[in-house]
Structure formats: structure tokens, C-alpha cells
Design a protein around this motif. Structure first.
Motif, PDB file in Angstrom:
ATOM      1  N   UNK A  34      -2.094  -2.664 -17.451  1.00  0.00           N
ATOM      2  CA  UNK A  34      -0.915  -2.129 -18.142  1.00  0.00           C
ATOM      3  C   UNK A  34       0.310  -2.027 -17.243  1.00  0.00           C
ATOM      4  N   UNK A  35       0.090  -2.052 -15.930  1.00  0.00           N
ATOM      5  CA  UNK A  35       1.230  -1.982 -15.013  1.00  0.00           C
ATOM      6  C   UNK A  35       1.130  -3.089 -13.967  1.00  0.00           C
ATOM      7  N   UNK A  36       2.276  -3.364 -13.349  1.00  0.00           N
ATOM      8  CA  UNK A  36       2.288  -4.272 -12.191  1.00  0.00           C
ATOM      9  C   UNK A  36       3.054  -3.580 -11.070  1.00  0.00           C
ATOM     10  N   UNK A  37       2.969  -4.151  -9.877  1.00  0.00           N
ATOM     11  CA  UNK A  37       3.572  -3.534  -8.694  1.00  0.00           C
ATOM     12  C   UNK A  37       4.775  -4.357  -8.237  1.00  0.00           C
ATOM     13  N   UNK A  38       5.880  -3.662  -7.952  1.00  0.00           N
ATOM     14  CA  UNK A  38       7.063  -4.336  -7.417  1.00  0.00           C
ATOM     15  C   UNK A  38       7.462  -3.633  -6.121  1.00  0.00           C
ATOM     16  N   UNK A  39       7.698  -4.443  -5.079  1.00  0.00           N
ATOM     17  CA  UNK A  39       8.055  -3.877  -3.774  1.00  0.00           C
ATOM     18  C   UNK A  39       9.458  -3.279  -3.841  1.00  0.00           C
ATOM     19  N   UNK A  40       9.639  -2.124  -3.174  1.00  0.00           N
ATOM     20  CA  UNK A  40      10.926  -1.426  -3.240  1.00  0.00           C
ATOM     21  C   UNK A  40      12.036  -2.264  -2.611  1.00  0.00           C
TER      22      UNK A  40
END
Ligand code: SF4
Length: 234
Positions: free
Chosen positions: A35-41
Motif C-alpha cells: 500500500x505504500x512505497x518509499x521515497x528518499x528525502x
């Protein structure tokens, strides 16, 4: 930072796609969609935040443009990786023309989906294709798919890679080298020792022997281990 193959050391923005059509023994990627993905700051920070999945692709394009402009245009290209990005060729057909206004596109693929490649081939600048050798993956090598893929990809290929370890046979190595040479005689064939927690799975002496054997079938064979684990970067 690209940590393997002929573009080693180049800064890239990695867009990692969920799902794969193969199931290699050594796969270290969680590729189930969630349901979610990760994005680098920010690039290289190692700090990630969660976002709803799927993400809005125009927002991703804007984010990459911002990263590029605020980091001295440090990025060489956008790397499409996975999982297997070609499982999303229909989406890529829509998104890549927008992305190409910001950065060139580098596709990392397992080289088994030629029909999907055909859909986006004009939108890709470089292709890094793997040959999925049975000794390392635990599944039969898909030679027919690899041949069809090579025939299509040859003008965009920057390398063909084979992960090798102690189980790799001379027969498989030679078959792979012949295949690369038949379709892409000018493209580097990279022998990449499998990465273990302790370092490369094969020592220098063995790798030199494999390179010597393979050189009889293809003139540009290179030994390139992954370097990003040593540097602690993703
Ligand atoms: S092709 Fe790549 S992503 Fe797919 S299972 Fe093999 S190593 Fe994992």
C-alpha cells in the motif's frame, strides 16, 4: 550511485518497480507491491518516507527535476530497476517521454520479456541486461527469451551481465558468451561475482580463469564486482 557494471560510480536516480516474473535464488529485493512505497528525502541521505502506492508519476518527474537542479546536475540518468521494470511497460510508455525531458533513461532488466521491451525501446537510452544462469538462479536458463531479447535490444545495450559463483559451469559460461557475441559482438559481457555478506563469492584467481575461458567466445569480457555494499550506499 550505480554500484555494478560498466556505469559503476555514475550517480543515478533509482526508480524501483514492484513484481518480477522470475524467482532467482539470490534475489535480495522485496518486490511484492504494497500500500505504500518509499521515497528518499534527498539524494544519498538514506532517509526515506512512506507514500501511498501507486505514486503520481508527474510528481515523481517534478521531484527528480528538483533533485537534478539542486545538485549541480550530478545525476547521469534515471535507472529503472526492480523487480522487473518491463512488467510495467504500459505505464512506462506513458511516463518516459515526460522523464526524458529531465534525464536519459537506463533500464536494468532480466532480459526475458522481449515483447514488453518492444513497447518502450525508443524511449530507453541504455539497457543493462542480465543472463539468468541456472547455476545461480536455481531455475532453467531462459535461453530462447534471452536470444529474442538480445536481437531486439542490441543497439541500446551497454552491457550483458552474468552473476557467477562456485556453481557456475564452464558450459553455461560459454553458452552465455556465445549468445552475447552472436547478437551484440561489441557489447561488454560482464562477469559479476555473486555478492555474499563476506564479499565476492569468487576470488580473483577463479575469476581470471573464468574470464580466460570466456574470452575464446567474446572479445570484451570484464570482471566487475558490485561495489556499493563496500561503500555503504544503496
Ligand atoms: S530477475 Fe532480478 S528481481 Fe527478479 S527474481 Fe531475479 S534477481 Fe530478483
Amino acid at each position: 550511485m550505480q554500484g555494478e557494471g560498466v556505469l559503476i560510480g555514475c550517480r543515478q536516480v533509482f526508480v524501483r518497480f514492484a513484481e518480477c516474473n522470475l524467482a532467482c535464488d539470490y534475489c535480495d529485493t522485496v518486490y511484492e507491491p504494497g500500500p505504500t512505497c518509499q521515497i528518499e528525502a534527498k539524494p544519498g541521505s538514506g532517509q526515506f518516507s512512506s507514500h501511498s502506492n501507486p505514486v503520481n508519476l508527474s510528481e515523481i518527474t517534478c521531484l527528480i527535476a528538483d533533485w537534478q537542479h539542486s545538485n549541480n546536475n550530478v545525476h547521469h540518468s534515471v535507472a529503472l530497476t526492480g523487480g522487473e521494470p518491463l512488467l510495467h511497460a504500459d505505464i512506462l510508455q506513458v511516463w518516459l517521454p515526460e522523464m526524458l525531458t529531465i534525464l536519459p533513461v537506463f533500464l536494468e532488466t532480466n532480459g526475458t520479456l522481449p515483447a514488453e521491451l518492444e513497447k518502450i525501446l525508443p524511449l530507453v537510452d541504455w539497457i543493462s541486461m542480465d543472463i539468468k544462469g541456472s547455476a545461480v538462479t536455481g531455475s532453467p536458463t531462459p535461453w530462447r527469451d534471452h536470444a529474442d531479447f538480445l536481437a531486439l535490444a542490441k543497439d541500446r545495450l551497454c552491457q550483458v551481465k552474468l552473476v557467477v559463483d562456485a556453481a557456475t559451469t564452464n558450459a553455461e559460461l560459454l553458452e552465455a558468451a556465445r549468445l552475447v557475441n552472436r547478437y551484440a559482438p561489441d557489447v561488454p559481457f560482464v562477469l559479476q561475482p555473486r555478492t555474499l555478506a563476506t564479499g565476492p563469492a569468487l576470488g580473483g584467481e577463479v575469476l581470471l580463469r573464468l574470464q580466460t575461458i570466456t574470452a575464446g567466445e567474446h572479445r570484451d569480457v570484464r570482471i566487475i564486482p558490485q561495489i556499493h555494499p563496500w561503500l555503504g550506499v544503496a
